[in-house]
Design an enzyme around this catalytic site. Structure first.
Site, PDB file in Angstrom:
ATOM      1  N   LEU A 157       0.891  -1.087   0.082  1.00 46.70           N
ATOM      2  CA  LEU A 157      -0.203   0.084   0.015  1.00 46.70           C
ATOM      3  C   LEU A 157       0.832   1.343  -0.051  1.00 46.70           C
ATOM      4  CD1 LEU A 157      -2.832   0.768   2.591  1.00 46.70           C
ATOM      5  CD2 LEU A 157      -0.827   2.077   2.682  1.00 46.70           C
ATOM      6  N   ASN A 158       0.414   2.203  -0.523  1.00 47.92           N
ATOM      7  CA  ASN A 158       1.018   3.592  -0.559  1.00 47.92           C
ATOM      8  C   ASN A 158       0.153   4.522  -0.501  1.00 47.92           C
ATOM      9  OD1 ASN A 158       1.792   2.880  -3.580  1.00 47.92           O
ATOM     10  ND2 ASN A 158       2.467   4.948  -3.660  1.00 47.92           N
ATOM     11  N   ASP A 159       0.166   5.714  -0.948  1.00 49.30           N
ATOM     12  CA  ASP A 159      -0.669   6.842  -0.840  1.00 49.30           C
ATOM     13  C   ASP A 159      -2.247   6.645  -0.439  1.00 49.30           C
ATOM     14  OD1 ASP A 159       1.737   7.583  -2.115  1.00 49.30           O
ATOM     15  OD2 ASP A 159       0.820   8.825  -3.676  1.00 49.30           O
ATOM     16  N   GLN A 185      -3.362   3.331  -3.027  1.00 50.03           N
ATOM     17  CA  GLN A 185      -2.433   3.018  -3.932  1.00 50.03           C
ATOM     18  C   GLN A 185      -2.156   1.466  -3.561  1.00 50.03           C
ATOM     19  OE1 GLN A 185      -0.338   4.799  -6.807  1.00 50.03           O
ATOM     20  NE2 GLN A 185      -2.562   5.073  -6.553  1.00 50.03           N
ATOM     21  N   ARG A 207       1.587  14.782 -11.972  1.00 51.50           N
ATOM     22  CA  ARG A 207       0.787  13.810 -11.254  1.00 51.50           C
ATOM     23  C   ARG A 207      -0.076  14.210 -10.118  1.00 51.50           C
ATOM     24  NH1 ARG A 207       5.444  11.198 -11.245  1.00 51.50           N
ATOM     25  NH2 ARG A 207       6.604  11.244  -9.169  1.00 51.50           N
TER      26      ARG A 207
HETATM   27  C1  FRU Z   1       3.742   9.187  -3.998  1.00 53.14           C
HETATM   28  C2  FRU Z   1       3.613   8.654  -5.477  1.00 53.14           C
HETATM   29  C3  FRU Z   1       2.575   9.717  -6.283  1.00 53.14           C
HETATM   30  C4  FRU Z   1       2.205   8.810  -7.256  1.00 53.14           C
HETATM   31  C5  FRU Z   1       2.109   7.441  -6.584  1.00 53.14           C
HETATM   32  C6  FRU Z   1       2.381   6.124  -7.145  1.00 53.14           C
HETATM   33  O1  FRU Z   1       4.109   8.645  -3.281  1.00 53.14           O
HETATM   34  O2  FRU Z   1       4.845   8.751  -6.145  1.00 53.14           O
HETATM   35  O3  FRU Z   1       3.356  10.993  -6.826  1.00 53.14           O
HETATM   36  O4  FRU Z   1       1.047   9.036  -7.873  1.00 53.14           O
HETATM   37  O5  FRU Z   1       2.937   7.527  -5.473  1.00 53.14           O
HETATM   38  O6  FRU Z   1       2.287   5.062  -6.511  1.00 53.14           O
END
Ligand code: FRU
Length: 482
Positions: free
Chosen positions: A41-43, A59, A171
């Site tokens: 998981l990220n953002d 994410q 983005r």
């Molecule tokens: C931030 C990022 C965003 C991008 C996403 C991709 O952590 O790099 O800029 O949209 O993660 O996973």
């Protein structure tokens, strides 16, 4: 649903079914923080309240707990306490996003829940640097009536519509409404290595016009990710996650940062952007996003992780999952200061209560608790030890600086983070199985970190200095469907 979409949806389901047991057995699974069902998981993405329910998208790479093809996962809750996992509504299934469904935001409208996000395309016919060339960022739009099933994806902005002085790194659209005008802010990296944000406007949410660029006079990092622009009390906040700042002793200690400018004037007026303040000084915090709920609260959720920090410090991967989100935090403005505090709903998870006073050693049966300490002599030194025999965490305040120190075992490479604070009046710790969120002085300064105290030990908590306090054992949130 097209054939490719079907196949991808089935694959996600299979990966989740296959990984569920292993993830479920992991002693480091969190009790009141949202995590990926499996994988990475990220953002946080698409935060909103739609038809009464809270939505948190994220994410998500179910195929690889070290990051892989990015999709969006989806949680929904009526009250920020009981959550339901609803699967992965946005898959990498079009020619505009087949190399990643990147970050974006939600616009909750009467006619539907609109999502705007970046579709990532990496060209592979040549050896590209993927900065100046070789990458495409499409701004995409999709709508759902019920907040669960999303319709076809449409292009809101194509890569050709971005200004020529930008690299391919544009983005993370955040969209909001002001009267009958929609605004969109995007993060970007200019060709002259200056981070900046781009603003677009629209009347119908389909066609977008370039409005303006905002940046600092002097370069402040080479890339600004995940921007946000919102009102807070009588001020406005321009928030983003800059990359390329130089590490300092008391600031910018992680590889990438995230924070905000508290604006002097309306964002449309000419001004200099100064006094960047970090949202969080801990090891694991990045790419937060905010939204306003039906009660008018400004709520922030961040990613408890930082990209590209893997070599410095790590997380255990035995459970087949990695990273989590912070708890939802209410952001307020008091006397010109931005404060963050866990939303009050979390107090409903408070269970058995223990008073805490100087020199008292508390042996805890649970790794998850909410601790609140208040101090009279705020300028005096302070020390609190949270330890197991296998690892420990020490929090100190001395001479205008607050320090979070982890030993090798508990930190897995995380050692010291520190910030300047003017006295220590109040300290709140939200401790979960493998995460700490530490709020100082009513939420003026926050430290978020993952930590891995020995599992077979009960927690030992030792307060070595004067303070009045109370600790509540925390119950788990209810999360269905994972
Ligand atoms: C931030 C990022 C965003 C991008 C996403 C991709 O952590 O790099 O800029 O949209 O993660 O996973």
């Amino acid at each position: 649903m097209g054939q490719l979409t079907n196949i991808l949806a089935k694959t996600v389901k299979e990966l989740e079914d296959r990984g569920r047991e292993q993830a479920g057995k992991d002693p480091y699974r969190l009790r009141f923080h949202l995590m990926p069902p499996v994988g990475w998981l990220n953002d946080p993405n698409g935060l909103c309240q739609y038809r009464g329910d809270y939505h948190v998208f994220f994410q998500y790479s179910p195929s690889d707990c070290q990051g892989g093809l990015k999709l969006w996962g989806h949680y929904r809750s009526p009250d920020l306490l009981r959550w339901e996992y609803l699967g992965a509504p946005l898959l990498a299934d079009t020619p505009w996003d087949c190399h990643g469904v990147y970050s974006g935001s939600a616009l909750a409208e009467g006619d539907g829940l609109h999502l705007y996000y970046t579709g990532n395309i990496k060209l592979e016919d040549r050896d590209y640097d993927y900065i100046q060339e070789g990458r495409e960022a499409w701004t995409l739009h999709t709508v759902s009536r019920d907040g669960v099933i999303f319709g076809s994806k449409r292009v809101a902005l194509s890569p050709r519509q971005y200004p020529a002085h930008y690299t391919c790194h544009i983005r993370d659209p955040k969209v909001w409404r002001e009267g009958d005008c929609l605004h969109m802010i995007q993060g970007g990296r200019r060709r002259d290595e200056k981070g900046a944000v781009l603003l677009y406007t629209s009347r119908d949410g389909e066609t977008w016009e370039f409005d303006r660029e905002l940046t600092t006079r002097e370069p402040f990092g080479y890339m600004w990710e995940c921007p946000d622009l919102f009102s807070l009390g009588d001020r406005q906040v321009l928030a983003f996650s800059p990359q390329g700042l130089t590490r300092e002793e008391y600031r910018y200690q992680n590889v990438y940062q995230s924070g905000y400018f508290l604006l002097e004037k309306d964002w449309r007026e000419e001004q200099t952007f100064e006094n960047f303040r970090e949202w969080d000084y801990g090891f694991d915090f990045y790419a937060p996003q905010t939204f306003q709920d039906d009660r008018g609260r400004r709520i922030l959720v961040g990613w408890m992780g930082v990209p590209d920090s893997q070599e410095e410090y790590t997380n255990p991967l035995e459970g087949g999952w990695q990273h989590a989100l912070t708890v939802p935090r209410e952001v307020t403005l008091e006397e010109g200061r931005v404060l963050q505090n866990p939303v009050e709903e979390l107090e409903e998870l408070r269970g058995e209560q223990h008073p805490l006073s100087r020199g008292q050693e508390l042996q805890l049966e649970t790794p998850s608790f909410d601790l609140l300490l208040k101090r009279e002599g705020q300028e005096k030194d302070f020390k609190l030890n949270l330890a197991g025999t296998e690892g420990g965490c020490t929090l100190t305040y001395r001479e205008g600086a607050f320090r979070l120190e982890l030993d090798q075992a508990a930190g897995r490479g995380r050692r010291l983070r520190q910030a300047r604070v003017e006295g220590l009046r109040e300290l709140r710790i939200l401790a979960d199985t493998s995460a700490l969120e530490i709020y100082l002085n009513g939420g003026e300064t926050v430290f978020t970190t993952r930590w891995y105290p020995g599992q077979e030990n009960l927690r030992r908590l030792l307060l070595e200095t004067e303070a009045e306090g109370c600790l509540w054992e925390m119950d788990s949130m209810i999360v269905q469907g994972i």
